[in-house]
Design a protein around this motif. Sequence first.
Motif, PDB file in Angstrom:
ATOM      1  N   GLU A 246     -50.771 -37.859 -26.389  1.00  0.00           N
ATOM      2  CA  GLU A 246     -51.041 -36.325 -26.919  1.00  0.00           C
ATOM      3  C   GLU A 246     -50.794 -35.399 -25.509  1.00  0.00           C
ATOM      4  OE1 GLU A 246     -54.279 -33.245 -28.604  1.00  0.00           O
ATOM      5  OE2 GLU A 246     -54.758 -35.528 -28.625  1.00  0.00           O
TER       6      GLU A 246
ATOM      7  N   ALA B 221     -50.968 -32.997 -22.571  1.00  0.00           N
ATOM      8  CA  ALA B 221     -52.057 -32.591 -21.734  1.00  0.00           C
ATOM      9  C   ALA B 221     -52.426 -31.078 -22.206  1.00  0.00           C
ATOM     10  CB  ALA B 221     -51.697 -32.547 -20.378  1.00  0.00           C
ATOM     11  N   ARG B 222     -53.434 -30.406 -22.151  1.00  0.00           N
ATOM     12  CA  ARG B 222     -53.685 -29.161 -22.353  1.00  0.00           C
ATOM     13  C   ARG B 222     -53.023 -28.260 -21.131  1.00  0.00           C
ATOM     14  NH1 ARG B 222     -58.879 -31.515 -23.254  1.00  0.00           N
ATOM     15  NH2 ARG B 222     -59.344 -31.275 -20.852  1.00  0.00           N
ATOM     16  N   LEU B 223     -52.818 -28.836 -20.032  1.00  0.00           N
ATOM     17  CA  LEU B 223     -52.138 -28.072 -19.013  1.00  0.00           C
ATOM     18  C   LEU B 223     -50.711 -28.663 -18.956  1.00  0.00           C
ATOM     19  CD1 LEU B 223     -52.706 -25.977 -16.737  1.00  0.00           C
ATOM     20  CD2 LEU B 223     -53.079 -27.871 -15.356  1.00  0.00           C
ATOM     21  N   THR B 224     -49.707 -27.562 -19.125  1.00  0.00           N
ATOM     22  CA  THR B 224     -48.390 -28.267 -19.061  1.00  0.00           C
ATOM     23  C   THR B 224     -48.060 -28.623 -17.696  1.00  0.00           C
ATOM     24  OG1 THR B 224     -47.746 -26.647 -20.997  1.00  0.00           O
ATOM     25  CG2 THR B 224     -45.874 -27.782 -19.482  1.00  0.00           C
TER      26      THR B 224
ATOM     27  N   ARG C 278     -51.521 -21.359 -13.127  1.00  0.00           N
ATOM     28  CA  ARG C 278     -51.914 -22.896 -12.961  1.00  0.00           C
ATOM     29  C   ARG C 278     -52.725 -23.143 -11.692  1.00  0.00           C
ATOM     30  NH1 ARG C 278     -50.783 -22.675 -17.562  1.00  0.00           N
ATOM     31  NH2 ARG C 278     -49.272 -23.861 -18.800  1.00  0.00           N
TER      32      ARG C 278
ATOM     33  N   SER D 217     -49.921 -36.547 -20.277  1.00  0.00           N
ATOM     34  CA  SER D 217     -50.611 -36.719 -21.388  1.00  0.00           C
ATOM     35  C   SER D 217     -52.092 -36.327 -21.446  1.00  0.00           C
ATOM     36  CB  SER D 217     -50.669 -38.177 -21.739  1.00  0.00           C
ATOM     37  OG  SER D 217     -51.391 -38.871 -20.825  1.00  0.00           O
ATOM     38  N   LEU D 218     -52.808 -35.963 -22.381  1.00  0.00           N
ATOM     39  CA  LEU D 218     -54.031 -35.667 -22.586  1.00  0.00           C
ATOM     40  C   LEU D 218     -55.097 -36.739 -21.822  1.00  0.00           C
ATOM     41  CD1 LEU D 218     -56.504 -33.478 -23.078  1.00  0.00           C
ATOM     42  CD2 LEU D 218     -56.251 -34.640 -25.588  1.00  0.00           C
TER      43      LEU D 218
ATOM     44  N   GLU E  69     -54.825 -36.450 -18.094  1.00  0.00           N
ATOM     45  CA  GLU E  69     -55.580 -35.266 -17.926  1.00  0.00           C
ATOM     46  C   GLU E  69     -56.989 -35.596 -17.682  1.00  0.00           C
ATOM     47  OE1 GLU E  69     -54.687 -30.763 -18.787  1.00  0.00           O
ATOM     48  OE2 GLU E  69     -55.895 -31.638 -20.487  1.00  0.00           O
ATOM     49  N   ARG E  70     -57.667 -36.201 -18.564  1.00  0.00           N
ATOM     50  CA  ARG E  70     -58.907 -36.639 -18.684  1.00  0.00           C
ATOM     51  C   ARG E  70     -59.426 -37.543 -17.687  1.00  0.00           C
ATOM     52  NH1 ARG E  70     -58.853 -37.636 -25.340  1.00  0.00           N
ATOM     53  NH2 ARG E  70     -59.490 -35.281 -25.973  1.00  0.00           N
TER      54      ARG E  70
END
Length: 346
Positions: free
Chosen positions: A188, A190-193, A209, A334-335, A338-339
């Motif tokens: 999935e 990431a929330r931040l491109t 950003r 990816s998300l 990012e996490r």
Amino acid sequence: MIDAARIAQALAERHLSPDPRQRDTIAALTRLTSAGASQNGFDGVYCYGRPGRGKSLVVDAAFAVAVCEKRRVHFHEFLRDIHRQLVREPKCDDRLAAVANRWLDGVELLCFDEFHVHDIADAFLIGRFLDIALARGVRLVLTSNYAPQQLLPDPEFHERFEPTIAVILQRFAIIHFDGETDYRMGGEAARLTRWIAPLSAARDVLPMRYMALEGMPASAPSEVRVAGRALTARSAGNRVLWAGFDDLCVAHRSHLDYLALAEHWSSLIVDDLHVERLQRPDTLQRFLWLIDICYDRRRTLLIASDAPLIPALDALSDWRDLSRTISRLAEMGSLDYERRTLIRPR
């Protein structure tokens, strides 16, 4: 020292079910760290294969649950550390042995990420280091994109490294990750491109950003010091460095610059990348170092380019194996990645 059930649990928490090669690796790592591992036939585990096939997934989980004195290091960082210590080491009959023994003091389990040998000087160093580590009874885990026989591929020097290759083949469990699944692809977003194109789209996006990552607006351009050398920054905060691609990768820099950068800032914005510059081998190599180090240190990386980045790299793959870089960029966007960047890097 390593409980197979705990590794499986850690993978399950990431919604992963081990494939055959990952199961082989879990079994080998469990045996490696059990009592009498040498009598079981090996002193290390060597995992190799194409990028994204799950080598680091298993080693990450195993290292996290290992109950022993352990150390894990990326190969770039290891070479930098050893070379620095060799320069500072007082003259003696065998400075490399003195440095290696001190570096290994108290270590029972040592994991090398991205193990590779392309340079004859590094080949001599790593050969001696592995001999010393094995003599001390250190358990070794290596992950690599290269089969042992493909290390130091330069035909002019390969023969000199063959004794070390023979040691790896004799004393390590060799596991080839040959599955078709690339675990870095298809996640999935990431929330931040992370990869922004074209450059006209970046003009408004990058200040926002920067603000989101740093917690305050970008400052005025300035000059910062990275590994003792000047770097022009469009903005340098406590968390974020914003710099142009030419200053970072077209200028003559080494992986030591990028290691220093990753140690100082948790996020990096690379601006104004014109993808045709990647056709220059020296520029491309520096860019690959930058990505590798940001990936290994779990840094947030944003890149603004004049054309979509991953397709541009894919178009170069005919003359340079960029599959690892493309795979890593896919994961870094990816998300899940990012996490994980919210967790303090090891």
